[in-house]
Design an enzyme around this catalytic site. Structure first.
Site, mmCIF file in Angstrom:
data_model
loop_
_atom_site.group_PDB
_atom_site.id
_atom_site.type_symbol
_atom_site.label_atom_id
_atom_site.label_comp_id
_atom_site.label_asym_id
_atom_site.label_seq_id
_atom_site.Cartn_x
_atom_site.Cartn_y
_atom_site.Cartn_z
ATOM 1 N N HIS A 69 -19.109 33.693 27.010
ATOM 2 C CA HIS A 69 -20.249 32.859 27.409
ATOM 3 C C HIS A 69 -20.857 32.213 26.164
ATOM 4 O O HIS A 69 -22.030 31.835 26.149
ATOM 5 C CB HIS A 69 -21.292 33.712 28.140
ATOM 6 C CG HIS A 69 -22.304 32.916 28.911
ATOM 7 N ND1 HIS A 69 -22.013 31.749 29.573
ATOM 8 C CD2 HIS A 69 -23.632 33.128 29.124
ATOM 9 C CE1 HIS A 69 -23.093 31.275 30.159
ATOM 10 N NE2 HIS A 69 -24.098 32.089 29.893
ATOM 11 N N ASP B 144 -22.778 36.015 34.660
ATOM 12 C CA ASP B 144 -23.110 35.642 33.288
ATOM 13 C C ASP B 144 -24.133 36.622 32.736
ATOM 14 O O ASP B 144 -25.092 36.989 33.435
ATOM 15 C CB ASP B 144 -23.702 34.228 33.230
ATOM 16 C CG ASP B 144 -22.694 33.148 33.584
ATOM 17 O OD1 ASP B 144 -21.523 33.492 33.848
ATOM 18 O OD2 ASP B 144 -23.086 31.964 33.605
ATOM 19 N N HIS C 121 -25.704 36.275 38.091
ATOM 20 C CA HIS C 121 -26.135 36.674 36.745
ATOM 21 C C HIS C 121 -26.438 38.164 36.694
ATOM 22 O O HIS C 121 -26.866 38.748 37.689
ATOM 23 C CB HIS C 121 -27.375 35.888 36.317
ATOM 24 C CG HIS C 121 -27.135 34.416 36.175
ATOM 25 N ND1 HIS C 121 -27.096 33.559 37.258
ATOM 26 C CD2 HIS C 121 -26.905 33.648 35.076
ATOM 27 C CE1 HIS C 121 -26.862 32.323 36.834
ATOM 28 N NE2 HIS C 121 -26.748 32.349 35.516
ATOM 29 N N HIS D 13 -27.265 30.455 22.834
ATOM 30 C CA HIS D 13 -27.460 29.884 24.166
ATOM 31 C C HIS D 13 -27.975 28.447 24.031
ATOM 32 O O HIS D 13 -29.101 28.107 24.417
ATOM 33 C CB HIS D 13 -28.436 30.740 24.978
ATOM 34 C CG HIS D 13 -28.191 30.683 26.448
ATOM 35 N ND1 HIS D 13 -28.746 29.728 27.263
ATOM 36 C CD2 HIS D 13 -27.415 31.445 27.256
ATOM 37 C CE1 HIS D 13 -28.350 29.914 28.505
ATOM 38 N NE2 HIS D 13 -27.539 30.952 28.531
#
Length: 258
Positions: free
Chosen positions: A120, A67, A214, A124
């Site tokens: 993604h 990610d 990540h 966020h």
């Protein structure tokens, strides 16, 4: 006497059917109460949408997934490790603001190294806290930006913070997305030390596993742990595939969503 026997047979049949229904109901309740994994065939269109955590397979294959939401210092070293180790297949989930501001890195991930790219999301945020219209906007905004940057239509999505509910899954499915989670969390985002990251991944990895890593700047040890993860998994006989290759298998592991 004959009439009595027919009536008794009907009663026995009813009791038998009721017993089966009760047993089935108890089984479903137990599974949901224990949050047990549920396997389903991806070819069953009547199933509710679900996030895929891993794939049921006897083959020693795993998907390394990364990610990326922010930063530009950690991605290149991770790509260098994958390249040096000869890993040809991995999946990167990119937030659209990051992709938009780092087109050169996106190009290297997708065009040069031919790694798989998924969404993604945009902001966020925890999608389960948004309205359905807001969820749709987040996904479609990300879709538009990623399509522009990569030249490809996205069909995989991993939500920010791994957060979702049934509404999120349904909206994503309606937009043509498959929701992807993970079975093995490296916890590299906690920066617990290289050895801790390596040990956690290598001990928990299993056939059909989706491994969470990540490539954002906040994860400072991933690029150091990655070479050991690759070497140790290979020594156990594992090969690396993309998430799409895993999903193309007949069964995926999902978990009940409340």
């Amino acid at each position: 006497m004959n009439y009595f026997m027919v009536l008794s047979g009907k009663k026995i049949k009813r009791i038998f059917l009721l017993a089966l229904v009760c047993i089935f109901g108890i089984g479903v309740y137990y599974a949901e109460a224990k949050d047990l994994p549920v396997f389903f065939s991806k070819q069953a269109p009547d199933k509710d949408p679900a996030a895929i955590y891993s794939v049921k397979t006897d083959k020693k294959v795993v998907a390394l997934t990364f990610d990326i939401s922010w930063g530009e210092e950690r991605t290149a070293p991770i790509l260098d490790v994958l390249q040096k180790k000869g890993v040809k297949k991995a999946t990167f989930f990119l937030s659209s603001p990051w992709a938009e501001t780092h087109p050169d890195l996106v190009k290297k991930i997708g065009d040069e190294l031919k790694f798989e790219i998924g969404s993604h999301g945009h902001k966020h945020d925890n999608y389960s806290q948004l309205s359905e219209e807001q969820i749709k906007k987040q996904i479609t905004t990300s879709d538009t930006i990623l399509n522009k940057v990569t030249g490809k239509k996205m069909n995989l999505i991993r939500y920010p913070n791994g957060d979702f509910d049934k509404r999120v899954l349904k909206v994503a499915q309606s937009l043509g997305y498959t929701s992807i989670q993970w079975d093995t969390d490296s916890r590299d985002w906690m920066n617990p030390g290289v050895k801790a990251i390596v040990d956690r991944v290598v001990t928990k990895a299993h056939p059909g596993d989706i491994i969470l890593l990540h490539a954002s700047d906040s994860c400072r040890q991933t690029h150091e742990a990655l070479p050991q993860i690759i070497d140790q998994l290979r020594s156990k006989g594992y090969e690396f595939v993309t998430v799409s290759e895993l999903v193309s298998s007949t069964q995926q592991k999902v978990k009940p969503v409340q």
